[in-house]
Design an enzyme around this catalytic site. Structure first.
Site, PDB file in Angstrom:
ATOM      1  CE  LYS A 482      28.763  42.629  65.527  1.00  0.00           C
ATOM      2  NZ  LYS A 482      29.950  41.816  66.158  1.00  0.00           N
ATOM      3  CE1 TYR A 704      33.112  33.996  31.838  1.00  0.00           C
ATOM      4  CE2 TYR A 704      31.577  34.490  33.829  1.00  0.00           C
ATOM      5  CZ  TYR A 704      32.310  34.852  32.703  1.00  0.00           C
ATOM      6  OH  TYR A 704      32.304  36.242  32.269  1.00  0.00           O
TER       7      TYR A 704
END
Length: 811
Positions: A482, A704
């Site tokens: 999965k 940033y």
């Protein structure tokens, strides 16, 4: 050697001799049959698989010589030759030892904990100018791999180079009798397989048995344990190292090795094309062996300069037009060709398979015999299309299938290449180095940015076998694929697991199961989070839903309208996530009794804290609750479903609770989340590259929001990965580290969407340099701990936009 000679060689008993034939190919793996008149299959009885179960299939495929450990009725095998022995592996070893005795060529035997394969491959490169050489393909150095390798010695060979590995006492003598080395190299000693020896000394002594009859053993005297063990033998030796009593004194200084051998009056510097310690040590073993064989330093220097890295693996890459490319462009010989064809044969993701192959050079065979052998391999491979490149293959085009294509050179193929001619194919590209097939790989490979996740299929199979070894013989194994196989790529991982015969696969959603089915995965698949919009797909593609509530059960029954389905019942014994609770069992039984179209395949639960000892009492309570619930269900309904409770941690810690099946998850992928999992290997390596390097001054801001400031003049590197790739913003401003050239460097500034800045001040790095985000040297567990999360999150958050490259052992 004819089949009739085998009883005398092995001590076995001939059960039937229908037609006395020579042995040409020795087979131990039913999944890799060589359909040749001289093929002989050795039926080995293992803990989990029995070779005898595949005799009928192989016989019907055309193989009719068998060495077996169990008698069976020969009524339906009228043209078979069958030999009964106590041990098929011992018989294999005795047969090859007998064959080896027919050849008097010099052989170099290599053992140690690390570096065996590299030393073997580099010696092969260094000595190929004078010798037609036979060697192990890849790291075929086991009790089975060594005889299969040595069997390939032919009259035209002038030298053998074979590595041998052992994992417990009393194994090496068998390999010594097969290899019969003239010279020996003991590489290094490490911790591998320590658990199977009482002391490190015992392990070294076992390995040294390979050299009991050699003319000369080369070893490094700087390893005290090895030196002491060697000194207690009568093996003739040449030692090297910085040790004052080494026969050959060496010193290493900035890519330069100084060698002083007083007895031979040799005093010389050898320049290396690399600087890492492991490569220097491996190359030094090779250089000393060349000196022993009489090579002059000038020739040694010339060849060492040309040493190439050894890509001991095939690479499975995403290609153009929904193709996949198996890149095996390192070398090309008959043994390596067979391994590559085996790998291709067992890739089921694409129905169309194409082989692009160069001439095989320096085989020692005449051109016609070589072409016949190649054609036999190719024609039996099941490939849809064959493309031969080289004058020799072109000259014998009539030996191949009518639709085969031939080109005299790589350049001619490239000039005629049309991308649209290749669609939805699995393409094996294998060529001798001089053909520069990397140019062909470049044509087929889908263009990707510099960030990739490299999946080591060899490590994955190693981990699978580590867990299988902990299971009882009748315990089935479900593997969870999965979440994109924990970030590793569901389809390709599932294909490997199908090849290695796991019993079940587990996925989260129906569309994951559909993708497996549409890529030729036929194993049973459990869907853990079914929903009504996926019911049609589950019935169409034979997927088995997990049922955990009356709501989903009623929705499924309404959809089925009497049609049958197999399903898995999830019981809640304490997780309180999904599952039927104990007080609901009576009502559940009533529904199941009333709907005979429902077949309960398995019943399972999930342990809350199987990885931590502090929760062991609660785990016991959960198992007791599970058994009460399952007894009521099975007794009332008179059914015998598969029962399972254990996940990866549970497999490690609770062998008494294996029941009918276990569920293997993150442990397969190499994450060490449980004490005692030290033997697993990391499967995934997330790599990126340096996009740009720049200097900044003290006091300037970085990234940033100006979250980081340069406290001194700095050198920054911007790497091609960001939070959109799964590299979390939580790694910003010094929290995260990455690995460059074996050195850890910190993240500076905020992690951006597609890029991240790192501090490389004082390092000799360049744009385009590889950067490890996690993998060897920087474990994913440690990366996860830096941001207070778990390896599951790091692995599964790695974006699907990052291309996965699958690597497997080659040569």
């Amino acid at each position: 050697m004819n089949f009739s000679a085998l009883p005398e060689i092995t001590g076995g008993r001939l059960l039937q001799l229908a037609d006395d034939k020579p042995l040409a190919h020795l087979l131990t793996d039913s999944r890799k049959p060589v359909l040749h008149e001289g093929s002989c299959f050795f039926a080995i009885t293992g803990e989990r698989h029995d070779g005898h179960d595949y005799i009928r299939m192989l016989y019907e495929a055309g193989i009719n010589q068998f060495v077996v450990e169990k008698s069976f009725s020969l009524k339906n095998f009228p043209v078979a030759n069958v030999l009964l022995v106590d041990s098929a592996i011992e018989a294999l070893q005795k047969i090859v030892a007998q064959q080896r005795g027919q050849f008097s060529i010099p052989v170099i035997g290599i053992t140690g904990s690390n570096g065996k394969t590299i030393v073997k491959e580099w010696l092969y490169q260094l000595l190929a100018y004078e010798y037609t050489t036979v060697k192990n393909p890849g790291s075929y150095n086991s009790q089975i791999g060594v005889p299969l390798s040595v069997w390939h010695i032919q009259p035209h060979h002038q030298l053998g180079i074979f590595e041998a590995g052992v994992s417990r006492v009393d194994e090496m003598m068998n390999l010594r009798n097969i290899i019969q080395p003239t010279y020996g190299i003991f590489t290094t000693i490490g911790s591998a397989h320590d658990e199977n020896f009482t002391t490190r000394k015992q392990k070294i002594e076992e390995k040294l048995k390979l050299f009991s009859n050699v003319s000369l053993l080369v070893y490094c005297k700087d390893q005290p344990d090895v030196d002491e063990a060697v000194s207690q033998t009568t093996i003739p030796t040449i030692s090297w190292g910085e040790h004052s009593q080494a026969d050959i004194a060496i010193s290493n200084n900035t890519n330069k090795l100084h060698i002083h051998w007083p007895d031979k009056k040799i005093d010389v510097d050898i320049q290396f094309p690399f600087s890492d310690a492991a490569s220097v040590e491996n190359a030094t073993h090779c250089i000393i062996m060349m000196l022993v064989l009489g090579y002059v330093p000038s020739i040694i220097q010339q060849r060492v300069t040309m040493l190439r890295a050894v890509p001991m693996r095939l690479e499975l890459k995403e290609g153009i037009n929904q193709c996949q490319v198996i890149d095996d462009t390192y070398n090309n010989d008959l043994a390596g060709l067979q391994m590559s064809l085996d790998f291709l044969r067992n890739q089921h993701q694409k129905r169309t398979k194409t082989i692009i192959l160069s001439d095989i050079l320096e085989s020692g065979l005449n051109e016609e015999d070589l072409a016949n052998r190649i054609a036999a391999h190719i024609n039996a491979s099941g490939a849809t299309r064959f493309i031969g490149i080289g004058k020799n293959l072109s000259a014998y085009a009539t030996l191949f299938t009518p639709h085969a294509q031939f080109y005299s050179s790589t350049e001619e193929f490239i000039e005629s290449f049309t991308p649209e001619s290749f669609q939805h194919e699995m393409i094996l590209i294998k060529g001798a180095r001089v053909f520069a097939f990397e140019k062909i790989v470049s044509l087929f490979q889908k263009k990707v940015h510099g960030t990739v996740m490299e999946i080591n299929l060899g490590a994955l199979v190693h981990n699978l076998n580590e867990f299988r070894a902990k299971l009882k013989p009748r315990t089935k194994l479900m593997v969870m694929v999965k979440a994109f196989a924990y970030g590793s790529g569901s389809v390709d991982i599932a294909n490997v697991l199908q090849f290695h015969k796991v019993d079940y696969l587990g996925v989260a959603y129906a569309d994951e199961g559909v993708e497996l089915r549409t890529n030729n995965i036929t194993l049973p698949v459990m869907v853990m989070n079914p929903s009504p919009d996926g019911f049609q797909s589950m019935t169409q593609y034979n997927l088995e839903p997990e049922l955990y509530s009356f709501t989903i059960l009623e929705q499924l029954l309404a959809f089925l309208n009497g049609r049958t389905i197999g399903l898995h019942l999830k019981l809640d014994t304490g997780m309180h996530r999904l599952g039927f609770e104990e007080e609901q069992i009576d009502a559940l039984i009533e529904v199941l009794q009333a709907n005979k179209n429902i077949r309960v395949v398995s019943i399972f639960t999930h342990l809350v804290g199987s990885d931590e000892k502090v929760h062991d009492e609660f785990s016991t309570q959960q198992v007791d609750c599970f058994l009460r619930m399952t007894r009521k269900i099975t007794h009332t309904l008179n059914i015998n479903p598969i029962l399972h409770v254990l996940n990866t941690s549970g497999i490690m810690r609770f062998p008494d609770w294996q029941f009918d099946m276990v569920r293997l998850g993150i442990g397969l992928y190499g994450a060490n989340t449980t004490e005692g999992l030290s033997t697993v290997k990391p499967v995934a390596t997330l790599k990126t590259v340096i996009s740009q390097i720049k200097k900044i001054k003290k006091g300037e801001s970085i990234g940033y929001s100006r979250k980081d400031m340069a406290e001194k003049d700095m050198t920054l590197a911007t790497i091609a990965i960001g939070y959109a790739d799964g590299f979390s913003r939580a790694f910003s401003c010094g929290v995260g580290e990455v690995l460059i050239k074996g050195e850890r460097v910190r993240v500076v500034g905020n992690v951006c969407m597609d890029m991240t800045m790192i501090d490389v001040t004082g390092m000799d790095v360049h744009e385009g340099e590889d950067v490890i985000i996690f993998g060897n040297g920087l474990p994913v567990e440690e990366v996860a701990a830096r941001i207070n999360t778990i390896p599951y999150e790091i692995l599964t958050n790695t974006s699907e936009r990052i291309k996965r490259i699958f690597v497997a052992e080659s040569m």
